[in-house]
Enzyme design. Structure first.
Site, PDB file in Angstrom:
ATOM      1  N   SER A   1       8.492  -9.485  -2.537  1.00 50.91           N
ATOM      2  CA  SER A   1       8.531  -8.121  -2.065  1.00 50.91           C
ATOM      3  C   SER A   1       8.022  -8.029  -0.655  1.00 50.91           C
ATOM      4  O   SER A   1       8.063  -8.994   0.093  1.00 50.91           O
ATOM      5  CB  SER A   1       7.700  -7.236  -3.009  1.00 50.91           C
ATOM      6  N   CYS A   2       7.542  -6.866  -0.291  1.00 47.65           N
ATOM      7  CA  CYS A   2       7.131  -6.574   1.067  1.00 47.65           C
ATOM      8  C   CYS A   2       5.741  -5.961   1.022  1.00 47.65           C
ATOM      9  O   CYS A   2       5.118  -5.891  -0.027  1.00 47.65           O
ATOM     10  CB  CYS A   2       8.098  -5.579   1.706  1.00 47.65           C
ATOM     11  N   ASP A   3       5.271  -5.508   2.172  1.00 44.85           N
ATOM     12  CA  ASP A   3       4.008  -4.785   2.240  1.00 44.85           C
ATOM     13  C   ASP A   3       4.173  -3.627   3.201  1.00 44.85           C
ATOM     14  O   ASP A   3       4.692  -3.797   4.307  1.00 44.85           O
ATOM     15  CB  ASP A   3       2.881  -5.701   2.726  1.00 44.85           C
TER      16      ASP A   3
END
Length: 430
Positions: A9-11
């Site tokens: 995923s991402c942040d």
């Protein structure tokens, strides 16, 4: 019950006063995607549309709004939506992949990335964007392959939505959702559900559905993340996961968070925020949203992988924006393999000009350390110059609209000439 898949995923981060400096909201996101995927930075003007018009998103059509806002987007070049972006009203949105107890459907619907763009195009505040997204989620659902590959990669979505005054975290599980209002301090989202007991808006059947599935007994305090996922919410901010690491980095700088500080957080490799490997950070964004409405919002985008060796370049919404040609990928119309059935049978070259030059520079940085270091210094110098120029605009309240129209495009040209291209030419002749 099957364990959740490994996080890919991402942040996304936001800091509001007093955690952010200077009476500004600071937003930031790293987009972590398949390493070979190209991310482009594109801009679309506001527009009026005829009543009842249809809009083709990545996989499905939705009803078009009668008016849409101007938007700037950082997006995987193969799809319609966006990983992150901003609109002319100072609304910013980033999304994350999340998994939980609810099965992820593989039927094509709206991607979370489509919902990012739709929220930006249709709302002039963060809360209105939230409403746009949950209404579309209810009507059209979420689903479909999130990767340009015959191998399916699907997930639910969470969103961090910010404007000049406040931010909202919106987390989903199928059609069900919970939202938390953020009015001060810091907040981040990553690859897990993170809304616990502070729920400010929710799907009307959120709790009844959890009871019907046996996830909640209706007696104890309702904790969204604990109920709808496998997260131990008591340990969320102390574990070694990326959500926890991002939380710690934000709190470390609480009270003095600026655009530069946010950029350094996004560059942090030790925490895993700046991801490496098969999934890596393929694009980054930082936005400065002054609470004073007379001041312009400033949005910085890299348009290239790995923020550690990329330049954050500024964008400001003004009329007649110069086309972002050097960060726009080639298009293939109806011949695009994404639009053909079966999808993703081939993969065209989607690299834009800045991506190609960055790719060459990255190879030099890895193989010729001394020259690579010099190139990185040149890139940082350019970035600091741009940040300084933007700070001057905010401090002096002086925006040259004509110069702002070509601000991002001109910054890309300067990166190509002084930061990357010139260095490569020098290296090739030494």
């Amino acid at each position: 019950m099957a364990a959740p898949p490994p996080p890919r995923s991402c942040d996304t981060f936001v800091a509001l006063p007093p955690a952010a400096a200077g009476g500004r909201v600071v937003f930031g996101k790293n987009s972590d995607r398949p390493a070979e995927e190209v991310q482009e930075v594109v801009c679309f003007p506001g527009a009026a549309h005829p009543p009842g018009a249809a809009l083709q998103c990545t996989y499905v059509q939705v009803e078009q709004a009668e008016e849409t806002c101007a938007v700037v987007l950082s997006r995987p070049a193969w799809l319609w939506g966006a990983e992150m972006g901003a609109n002319e009203h100072g609304v910013c949105i980033g999304n994350e992949a999340v998994w939980g107890r609810e099965e992820v459907g593989d039927e094509e619907a709206l991607l979370g990335m489509d919902l990012v763009r739709l929220g930006l195009e249709r709302a002039d505040t963060a809360e209105k964007a939230l409403t746009v997204i949950v209404d579309l989620l209810e009507k059209y659902g979420q689903g479909g392959n999130c990767m340009e590959s015959p191998m399916a990669f699907t997930y639910h979505n969470s969103f961090l939505i910010a404007d000049r005054k406040e931010a909202w975290v919106l987390e989903t599980s199928g059609k069900y959702w919970a939202a938390e209002k953020v009015e001060g301090g810091v907040r981040n989202i990553s690859n897990q559900l993170s809304i616990t007991t502070k729920i400010d808006r929710e799907h009307p059947e959120l709790r009844e559905y959890a009871k019907s599935k046996g996830w909640w007994d209706g007696e104890k305090e309702f904790d969204f993340a604990a109920t709808y996922s496998y997260v131990n919410t008591a340990r969320m901010t102390t574990s070694r996961g990326r959500y926890s690491e991002g939380y710690k980095l934000l709190n470390k700088h609480k009270g003095s968070i600026t655009a530069e500080v946010m950029m350094e957080i996004l560059r942090d490799k030790e925490s895993g925020i700046n991801m490496e490997g098969g999934f890596m950070t393929t694009g980054s964004m930082v936005s400065v949203l002054p609470q004073e409405p007379s001041l312009p919002c400033i949005h910085f985008f890299t348009g290239t992988p790995d923020p550690e060796r990329s330049v954050f370049k500024p964008f400001i919404f003004v009329p007649n924006i110069t086309p972002l040609l050097k960060t726009s990928s080639p298009t293939f119309g109806h011949d695009d393999p994404v639009k053909k059935q079966p999808r993703f049978q081939t993969k065209p070259d989607r690299r834009h000009e800045l991506y190609k030059k960055h790719e060459s520079a990255a190879a030099v940085m890895e193989t010729t350390k001394g020259k690579g270091k010099k190139m990185l210094e040149q890139m940082r110098k350019l970035e600091k110059q741009k940040i300084s120029e933007m700070e001057s605009i905010l401090q002096n309240r002086s925006l040259n609209v004509n110069q702002a129209a070509s601000l991002f495009s001109q910054s890309v040209e300067e990166e190509l000439k002084s930061g990357l291209l010139t260095s490569i030419i020098i290296i090739n002749f030494t």
